[in-house]
Design a protein around this motif. Structure first.
Motif, short mmCIF file in Angstrom:
data_model
loop_
_atom_site.label_atom_id
_atom_site.label_comp_id
_atom_site.label_asym_id
_atom_site.label_seq_id
_atom_site.Cartn_x
_atom_site.Cartn_y
_atom_site.Cartn_z
N ASP A 157 -17.40 62.86 47.93
CA ASP A 157 -16.02 64.19 47.84
C ASP A 157 -16.60 63.43 49.85
O ASP A 157 -16.69 62.45 50.36
N VAL A 186 -33.17 62.10 51.72
CA VAL A 186 -32.86 63.05 50.89
C VAL A 186 -33.36 63.50 49.55
O VAL A 186 -32.98 64.89 49.76
N PHE A 236 -36.09 69.14 53.05
CA PHE A 236 -35.22 67.96 53.81
C PHE A 236 -33.84 68.81 53.91
O PHE A 236 -33.12 69.15 52.77
N ALA A 240 -30.32 68.01 56.24
CA ALA A 240 -29.98 67.38 57.42
C ALA A 240 -29.70 68.32 58.84
O ALA A 240 -29.09 69.52 58.67
N SER A 269 -19.17 61.27 50.87
CA SER A 269 -21.13 61.07 49.93
C SER A 269 -20.51 60.66 48.78
O SER A 269 -19.82 61.27 48.30
P1 ADP Z 1 -29.83 71.89 49.94
O1 ADP Z 1 -28.56 71.55 49.42
O2 ADP Z 1 -29.82 73.43 49.46
O3 ADP Z 1 -30.24 71.65 51.29
P2 ADP Z 1 -30.42 69.57 48.48
O4 ADP Z 1 -31.31 69.01 47.70
O5 ADP Z 1 -29.12 69.49 47.33
O6 ADP Z 1 -30.29 70.55 49.36
O7 ADP Z 1 -29.85 68.78 49.42
C1 ADP Z 1 -30.95 68.68 50.95
C2 ADP Z 1 -29.42 67.78 51.61
O8 ADP Z 1 -28.97 66.36 52.15
C3 ADP Z 1 -28.68 68.94 52.43
O9 ADP Z 1 -30.05 70.10 53.56
C4 ADP Z 1 -27.82 67.73 52.62
O10 ADP Z 1 -28.55 67.66 54.21
C5 ADP Z 1 -27.80 66.94 52.58
N1 ADP Z 1 -26.75 66.41 51.33
C6 ADP Z 1 -26.73 66.69 50.06
N2 ADP Z 1 -25.99 66.38 49.30
C7 ADP Z 1 -24.40 66.16 50.69
C8 ADP Z 1 -23.00 65.71 50.97
N3 ADP Z 1 -22.77 65.75 49.70
N4 ADP Z 1 -22.51 65.57 51.32
C9 ADP Z 1 -23.53 66.00 52.84
N5 ADP Z 1 -25.13 66.00 52.96
C10 ADP Z 1 -25.22 66.14 51.74
#
Ligand code: ADP
Length: 538
Positions: free
Chosen positions: A459, A472, A477, A479, A518
């Motif tokens: 993306d 991650v 967790f 962000a 990412s």
């Molecule tokens: P959720 O999306 O339900 O918060 P995930 O385990 O899928 O939980 O992701 C954990 C964290 O990783 C997200 O809250 C986000 O901060 C970060 N993250 C995941 N995928 C991406 C992405 N494609 N781009 C940016 N940050 C991401």
């Protein structure tokens, strides 16, 4: 010898040719007859020969002419005055100068006698003293040597004094160092006993060199008097079931020189069981391995609390699922009714959508908390699964002005659990769209090479900082930006995704950069290992 005309009676040398004269001239000693003023009246052949002169040349000259200045003075002051006072002198050391300037060392003795006519003459005998001088020289030489030896002895004594002083100083420094090292040791011991982790130092044979009070008290509580480094004791792995081989136990790994962090092991049983998180670093002395330092953190309470938390989440999720399924069933039934007023139907639809979200959330919670889940793998068209995932995320992508680009082959068969794989695809795609809040492009690729099948979701969204990337795959967790911008989620999707991929024997990797986007990649090896179960998230 003439002697003629001197008229000196008994004192006179015998007439030429007599036995006396012969003896006089051939004597091994030199003989002189001097007038009172030192004029040579007679001289024998021997002395004349010593000086390299003829007798005739010597007669009439003064005896002092034959001497160097110093001897002249001594002769005048000593010999002449002795002759005058006591009529004789003995063994005066002097030198006679030969015609070529060579000194002839001699010992002179003399007597004064009166002639019949009352004139006094001095009879001087000279003995060569070369040997004696040599002897004296040797004596002087020996004296000098003795003096030099004495000086050397004094110097050696002085050096010895210096050395002794240096030894005394070294001793003082050693004592001071000893005191300092004792102080340090005491300080180290206090620090070791004050810190909140167990510390152990082992030698290369695994023997304990040092341990601190914290470690010992914890250990004794759990294990009694068994030494922590003892072989053959039952050390359990993180699952509390698998026995850790002796060679893999922390103390043995450390003794073997390994450097490691965070090895979780369990010791003891029942209420005495002890969970320790162990790290070790080898000690290098002058480049070679001389032992290891181990740090033990007691994480028993933490691990128990985490297990209780998982248990709680699992049971709550389980309890929630039953009523939720029932609510959804009734909502479905209600929606099946004909002739519903439009507002009611729309309200029911909203309720159903939210119930579905709630159910998905509860399933996620259960999935990470409830431990191993059976996989149902069979040959499936992965391309089909990915296409379906793309389709289902399209509405969300449209709403977020995110363009979806697919690079998927018509078909790609792989040995996967179709439901679980859909979950992986959905999670990755929905994250990619969710975390592209300002629109952008999400690209999905699926391909196969000689070793593996690869799925990549890329993306152009917000990306993650290094600190965020490290966390991650940690449960719950999220962000800071994800939370701040109210993007829905609970931080479980990637944990579940990773578990599913690993249960297929595959790998989930990613690269990300903040503000740029990412890229998550799933790689499933073609000869997938039979990792049949999803293990509980760590
Ligand atoms: P959720 O999306 O339900 O918060 P995930 O385990 O899928 O939980 O992701 C954990 C964290 O990783 C997200 O809250 C986000 O901060 C970060 N993250 C995941 N995928 C991406 C992405 N494609 N781009 C940016 N940050 C991401």
């Amino acid at each position: 010898m003439t002697g003629a005309g001197t008229g000196r009676g008994a004192n006179q040398p015998q007439p030429h040719g007599s036995a006396y004269e012969e003896h006089f001239h051939a004597a091994p000693s030199g003989h002189l007859v001097l007038a009172a003023d030192g004029t040579i009246l007679e001289v024998n052949q021997t002395l004349a020969a010593w000086t390299g002169r003829s007798r005739e040349a010597l007669l009439g000259s003064n005896v002092t002419d034959l001497m160097p200045v110093g001897d002249r003075v001594v002769f005048a002051s000593y010999a002449v005055s002795q002759l005058a006072v006591s009529g004789c002198f003995n063994e005066m050391a002097a030198e006679l100068l030969s015609v070529n300037g060579e000194p002839v060392p001699v010992l002179l003795s003399g007597v004064r006698s009166e002639d019949s006519d009352g004139t006094s003459v001095d009879r001087i005998a000279a003995f060569k003293a070369a040997k004696r001088t040599l002897y004296e020289r040797e004596l002087v030489e020996a004296l000098r040597k003795a003096e030099a030896a004495e000086a050397a002895r004094a110097a050696a004594e002085e050096e010895l004094r210096h050395k002794q002083a240096a030894i005394v100083e070294k001793d003082r420094i050693l004592q001071a160092n000893l005191v300092e090292s004792r102080e340090r040791e005491a300080l180290l011991a206090s620090v070791l006993d004050a810190v909140d982790v167990g510390l152990l130092v082992v030698d290369p044979d695994g023997n304990t060199l040092l341990s601190n009070a914290h470690l010992l008290s914890n250990w004794r509580r759990a294990m009694g008097d068994i030494p922590i480094t003892a072989k053959g004791q039952s050390v359990l792995g993180p699952d509390r079931v698998t026995l850790v081989d002796d060679a893999d136990s922390p103390a043995q790994r450390a003794a073997a020189g390994e450097s490691f962090s965070d090895q979780l092991v369990w010791f003891g049983t029942g209420e005495h069981e002890l969970a320790l998180n162990v790290s070790a670093r080898p000690i290098k002395t002058e480049g070679s391995f001389s032992g290891s330092v181990l740090a033990f953190s007691d994480v028993t309470k933490l691990v128990r609390a985490k297990a209780a938390q998982d248990e709680f989440v699992a049971s709550v999720s389980h309890e929630l699922r039953t009523p939720l399924t029932s609510i959804m069933g009734y909502l479905d039934l209600a929606l099946d009714e004909d002739g519903l007023p439009p507002q009611v139907e729309s309200a029911l639809n909203v309720a159903l959508r939210n119930s579905e979200r709630l159910l998905a959330l509860v399933s996620d919670l259960l999935s990470v908390a409830s431990g191993a889940t059976k996989m149902d793998r069979r040959p499936m068209d992965l391309a089909e699964i990915v296409r379906a995932g793309v389709e289902s995320v399209e509405p969300k992508a449209d709403a977020g002005r995110v363009e979806l680009v697919s690079d998927i082959p018509a078909s790609l068969t792989a040995d996967v659990d179709p439901q679980r794989m859909s979950q992986v695809v959905d999670n990755l795609l929905s994250n990619a769209v969710k975390y592209s809040p300002d629109g952008g492009t999400v690209t999905v690729r699926l391909w196969q090479d000689a070793q593996a099948v690869h799925l990549r979701v890329e993306d152009t969204g917000i990306g993650m900082s290094i600190a965020e990337q490290e966390k991650v795959f940690t449960k719950f967790f999220r962000a800071r930006r994800a939370v701040a911008s109210a993007v829905p989620g609970v931080g479980l999707g990637l944990v579940i995704t990773k578990n599913i991929v690993e249960a297929h024997g595959g790998k989930l990797s990613f690269i990300s950069s903040p503000g740029q986007g990412s890229e998550f990649t799933v790689s499933l090896p073609l000869n997938a290992v039979n990792a049949e179960e999803i293990s509980p998230a760590r």
